[in-house]
Design a protein around this motif. Structure first.
Motif, PDB file in Angstrom:
ATOM      1  N   LEU A  35       0.818  -1.211   0.000  1.00  0.00           N
ATOM      2  CA  LEU A  35       0.000   0.000   0.000  1.00  0.00           C
ATOM      3  C   LEU A  35       0.853   1.263   0.000  1.00  0.00           C
ATOM      4  O   LEU A  35       0.507   2.255  -0.653  1.00  0.00           O
ATOM      5  CB  LEU A  35      -0.955   0.000   1.187  1.00  0.00           C
ATOM      6  N   VAL A  36       1.958   1.251   0.725  1.00  0.00           N
ATOM      7  CA  VAL A  36       2.854   2.415   0.725  1.00  0.00           C
ATOM      8  C   VAL A  36       3.398   2.635  -0.679  1.00  0.00           C
ATOM      9  O   VAL A  36       3.428   3.767  -1.179  1.00  0.00           O
ATOM     10  CB  VAL A  36       3.995   2.235   1.752  1.00  0.00           C
ATOM     11  N   TYR A  37       3.806   1.565  -1.343  1.00  0.00           N
ATOM     12  CA  TYR A  37       4.279   1.681  -2.724  1.00  0.00           C
ATOM     13  C   TYR A  37       3.169   2.246  -3.619  1.00  0.00           C
ATOM     14  O   TYR A  37       3.411   3.143  -4.436  1.00  0.00           O
ATOM     15  CB  TYR A  37       4.749   0.326  -3.256  1.00  0.00           C
ATOM     16  N   ALA A  38       1.949   1.725  -3.446  1.00  0.00           N
ATOM     17  CA  ALA A  38       0.818   2.211  -4.247  1.00  0.00           C
ATOM     18  C   ALA A  38       0.532   3.677  -3.964  1.00  0.00           C
ATOM     19  O   ALA A  38       0.150   4.426  -4.868  1.00  0.00           O
ATOM     20  CB  ALA A  38      -0.419   1.363  -3.976  1.00  0.00           C
ATOM     21  N   ASP A  39       0.730   4.102  -2.709  1.00  0.00           N
ATOM     22  CA  ASP A  39       0.514   5.511  -2.365  1.00  0.00           C
ATOM     23  C   ASP A  39       1.483   6.425  -3.113  1.00  0.00           C
ATOM     24  O   ASP A  39       1.115   7.502  -3.564  1.00  0.00           O
ATOM     25  CB  ASP A  39       0.671   5.736  -0.863  1.00  0.00           C
ATOM     26  N   PHE A  40       2.727   5.982  -3.217  1.00  0.00           N
ATOM     27  CA  PHE A  40       3.723   6.813  -3.896  1.00  0.00           C
ATOM     28  C   PHE A  40       3.525   6.851  -5.405  1.00  0.00           C
ATOM     29  O   PHE A  40       4.007   7.769  -6.068  1.00  0.00           O
ATOM     30  CB  PHE A  40       5.137   6.341  -3.562  1.00  0.00           C
ATOM     31  N   THR A  41       2.828   5.875  -5.949  1.00  0.00           N
ATOM     32  CA  THR A  41       2.610   5.845  -7.399  1.00  0.00           C
ATOM     33  C   THR A  41       1.183   6.199  -7.779  1.00  0.00           C
ATOM     34  O   THR A  41       0.822   6.117  -8.951  1.00  0.00           O
ATOM     35  CB  THR A  41       2.954   4.448  -7.953  1.00  0.00           C
ATOM     36  N   ALA A  42       0.355   6.625  -6.815  1.00  0.00           N
ATOM     37  CA  ALA A  42      -1.051   6.928  -7.077  1.00  0.00           C
ATOM     38  C   ALA A  42      -1.210   8.304  -7.708  1.00  0.00           C
ATOM     39  O   ALA A  42      -0.338   9.169  -7.584  1.00  0.00           O
ATOM     40  CB  ALA A  42      -1.852   6.872  -5.781  1.00  0.00           C
ATOM     41  N   VAL A  51      -3.916   6.972   1.390  1.00  0.00           N
ATOM     42  CA  VAL A  51      -3.176   7.156   2.638  1.00  0.00           C
ATOM     43  C   VAL A  51      -4.019   6.692   3.826  1.00  0.00           C
ATOM     44  O   VAL A  51      -3.497   6.075   4.766  1.00  0.00           O
ATOM     45  CB  VAL A  51      -2.719   8.624   2.797  1.00  0.00           C
ATOM     46  N   GLY A  52      -5.304   6.955   3.795  1.00  0.00           N
ATOM     47  CA  GLY A  52      -6.182   6.489   4.871  1.00  0.00           C
ATOM     48  C   GLY A  52      -6.191   4.972   5.008  1.00  0.00           C
ATOM     49  O   GLY A  52      -6.110   4.436   6.112  1.00  0.00           O
ATOM     50  N   VAL A  53      -6.262   4.285   3.894  1.00  0.00           N
ATOM     51  CA  VAL A  53      -6.239   2.816   3.910  1.00  0.00           C
ATOM     52  C   VAL A  53      -4.886   2.319   4.418  1.00  0.00           C
ATOM     53  O   VAL A  53      -4.813   1.363   5.198  1.00  0.00           O
ATOM     54  CB  VAL A  53      -6.558   2.249   2.508  1.00  0.00           C
ATOM     55  N   THR A  54      -3.817   2.974   3.997  1.00  0.00           N
ATOM     56  CA  THR A  54      -2.480   2.577   4.437  1.00  0.00           C
ATOM     57  C   THR A  54      -2.320   2.771   5.938  1.00  0.00           C
ATOM     58  O   THR A  54      -1.796   1.893   6.632  1.00  0.00           O
ATOM     59  CB  THR A  54      -1.409   3.382   3.683  1.00  0.00           C
ATOM     60  N   VAL A  55      -2.768   3.897   6.449  1.00  0.00           N
ATOM     61  CA  VAL A  55      -2.680   4.159   7.888  1.00  0.00           C
ATOM     62  C   VAL A  55      -3.506   3.135   8.661  1.00  0.00           C
ATOM     63  O   VAL A  55      -3.072   2.636   9.710  1.00  0.00           O
ATOM     64  CB  VAL A  55      -3.118   5.605   8.211  1.00  0.00           C
TER      65      VAL A  55
END
Length: 135
Positions: A35-42, A51-55
């Motif tokens: 998810l962190v990787y997906a956040d940086f590429t979103a 970010v909410g889902v990752t947290v």
């Protein structure tokens, strides 16, 4: 000499529960890394939800780690939060089973129910210091 024996080693049920909870924590940590990787590429429009889902995933992972640590440290108060967390896992497992992902869903359901059973096992209950109420 007293006939009352004291248990000096944790029961196998406790080790089983801790092992399953640690396994769950590792899986959630892996999911959080994805998810962190997906956040940086979103895309910028999706970042708030991402970010909410990752947290949330990181919080669940921390909760699992805390449960495992509390069980190993013989904290009787960790039983309630552990059972609540495992019961929370049964809802997504049900929807995974019925939503086209039966393999992972059944694995999650079995793991959650196994942890609940191991935590509520009499040997684990005694080890954690819970006593039956006198009638």
């Amino acid at each position: 000499m007293s006939t009352d024996t004291t248990v000096t080693r944790p029961p196998a049920t406790l080790y089983g529960a801790v092992a399953l909870v640690v396994l769950q924590a590792l899986v959630v940590a892996g999911l959080a890394a994805v998810l962190v990787y997906a956040d940086f590429t979103a895309e910028a429009a999706d970042i708030r939800v991402a970010v909410g889902v990752t947290v949330f995933a990181l919080a669940i992972g921390a909760w699992l780690a805390g449960v495992a640590w509390g069980l190993l440290r013989r904290r009787p108060g960790v039983r309630g939060p552990a059972i609540a967390l495992e019961l929370m896992f049964t809802a997504p497992a049900y929807f995974m089973i019925n939503g086209g992902m039966p393999g992972p869903g059944w694995a999650l359901m079995a793991c959650a129910l196994a942890v609940i059973g191991l935590i509520l096992a009499p040997a684990t209950t005694r080890w954690l210091g819970w006593r039956e109420r006198a009638s």
